[in-house]
Scaffold this motif. Structure first.
Motif, PDB file in Angstrom:
ATOM      1  N   GLN A   2      13.894  12.264   6.841  1.00 55.93           N
ATOM      2  CA  GLN A   2      13.396  11.241   7.268  1.00 55.93           C
ATOM      3  C   GLN A   2      13.542   9.902   6.398  1.00 55.93           C
ATOM      4  O   GLN A   2      12.682   9.804   5.601  1.00 55.93           O
ATOM      5  N   ASN A   3      14.445   9.386   6.503  1.00 53.01           N
ATOM      6  CA  ASN A   3      14.933   8.307   5.502  1.00 53.01           C
ATOM      7  C   ASN A   3      14.071   6.937   5.833  1.00 53.01           C
ATOM      8  O   ASN A   3      13.231   6.894   6.837  1.00 53.01           O
TER       9      ASN A   3
ATOM     10  N   PRO B 271       7.697   8.439   4.477  1.00 52.06           N
ATOM     11  CA  PRO B 271       8.714   8.797   4.976  1.00 52.06           C
ATOM     12  C   PRO B 271       9.013   8.704   6.388  1.00 52.06           C
ATOM     13  O   PRO B 271       8.055   8.551   7.367  1.00 52.06           O
ATOM     14  N   GLY B 272      10.245   8.352   6.991  1.00 51.14           N
ATOM     15  CA  GLY B 272      10.405   7.942   8.144  1.00 51.14           C
ATOM     16  C   GLY B 272      10.006   6.362   8.763  1.00 51.14           C
ATOM     17  O   GLY B 272      10.302   6.276  10.108  1.00 51.14           O
ATOM     18  N   VAL B 273       9.646   5.401   7.897  1.00 47.07           N
ATOM     19  CA  VAL B 273       9.228   4.300   8.191  1.00 47.07           C
ATOM     20  C   VAL B 273      10.413   3.284   8.580  1.00 47.07           C
ATOM     21  O   VAL B 273      11.318   3.479   7.491  1.00 47.07           O
ATOM     22  N   ASP B 274      10.414   2.316   9.469  1.00 47.16           N
ATOM     23  CA  ASP B 274      11.366   1.657   9.426  1.00 47.16           C
ATOM     24  C   ASP B 274      10.793   0.097   9.304  1.00 47.16           C
ATOM     25  O   ASP B 274       9.742  -0.280   9.803  1.00 47.16           O
TER      26      ASP B 274
ATOM     27  N   PHE C 121      15.735   8.282  -0.830  1.00 49.11           N
ATOM     28  CA  PHE C 121      16.150   8.332   0.605  1.00 49.11           C
ATOM     29  C   PHE C 121      15.935   7.118   1.297  1.00 49.11           C
ATOM     30  O   PHE C 121      15.287   7.157   2.322  1.00 49.11           O
ATOM     31  N   VAL C 122      16.424   5.926   0.917  1.00 44.85           N
ATOM     32  CA  VAL C 122      16.131   4.586   1.551  1.00 44.85           C
ATOM     33  C   VAL C 122      17.682   4.060   2.033  1.00 44.85           C
ATOM     34  O   VAL C 122      18.687   4.255   1.464  1.00 44.85           O
ATOM     35  N   GLN C 123      17.508   3.333   3.024  1.00 44.98           N
ATOM     36  CA  GLN C 123      18.732   2.487   3.308  1.00 44.98           C
ATOM     37  C   GLN C 123      18.254   1.101   3.601  1.00 44.98           C
ATOM     38  O   GLN C 123      17.327   0.697   4.118  1.00 44.98           O
TER      39      GLN C 123
END
Length: 202
Positions: free
Chosen positions: A40-41, A14-17, A67-69
């Motif tokens: 935390q997408n 979670p929270g990784v870009d 929960f991914v963009q």
């Protein structure tokens, strides 16, 4: 390109870009497990590059995205997500595919023959395709299933702005909202199947 070898598993927390500073794709022949949270997408998107090559899944395995963009991708087919190879599949939950571009088919998602994509509580928004249709999604002889999804403001300059299903493919919508797509909603080719239940198509 970023590569996941066949039968290997990449787990993204979670929270990784995942940012792309060059116009290259994210290629997965193995398993991808991207588990974000509501707070935390996980984001796949362009960094310093104007665009990147999108996510490319193959290898006959299932990848899961929660929960991914996915945004800013560009390719010939499937600007955001491209699923190909016998029995390859993708499951997306609570995710957003937006602002992607394809030259030929599937601005947001492209699903090949004998492949599948299952989306639950997802949003496809502002995806664009130049030529053969399927601004939001496109499948040819594959399965593309939407459950409680929103498909809005996608654009196909040819046909099927929300999506297009080619001959032999199957498109299913359950409790979905489809509106504001430039040039209409879905293009259903001969020999394909469209199954709609409890959905609002405008």
């Amino acid at each position: 390109a970023v590569n996941v070898p066949q039968w290997n598993t990449l787990t993204i927390e979670p929270g990784v870009d995942v940012l792309f500073d060059a116009d290259v794709p994210f290629v997965a022949n193995g398993f991808v497990r991207a588990y974000g949270t509501e707070a935390q997408n996980i984001r796949f998107m362009n960094g310093m590059a104007a665009e990147w090559g999108g996510i490319r899944l193959s290898g006959g395995v299932e990848s899961v995205f929660e929960f991914v963009q996915i945004s800013g991708g560009s390719a010939d087919e499937g600007g955001g997500l491209h699923v190909e190879g016998l029995y390859t599949s993708a499951t997306l939950v609570n995710s957003v595919i937006s602002g992607n571009h394809a030259v030929q088919q599937g601005g947001g998602i492209w699903v090949g023959s004998n492949c599948g994509a299952n989306l639950t509580r997802c949003v496809l928004r502002d995806n664009v395709v130049d030529w053969a249709g399927g601004g939001g999604g496109f499948t040819t002889s594959g399965n593309l299933f939407f459950d409680r999804c929103t498909i809005v403001s996608n654009d196909a300059q040819a046909i099927g702005s929300a999506g297009r299903i080619g001959s032999g493919g199957q498109l299913r919508l359950r409790s979905c909202i489809v509106w504001g797509n430039v040039g209409g909603a879905f293009q259903v080719d001969a020999g394909s199947a469209l199954d709609v239940m409890y959905s609002d198509l405008q």
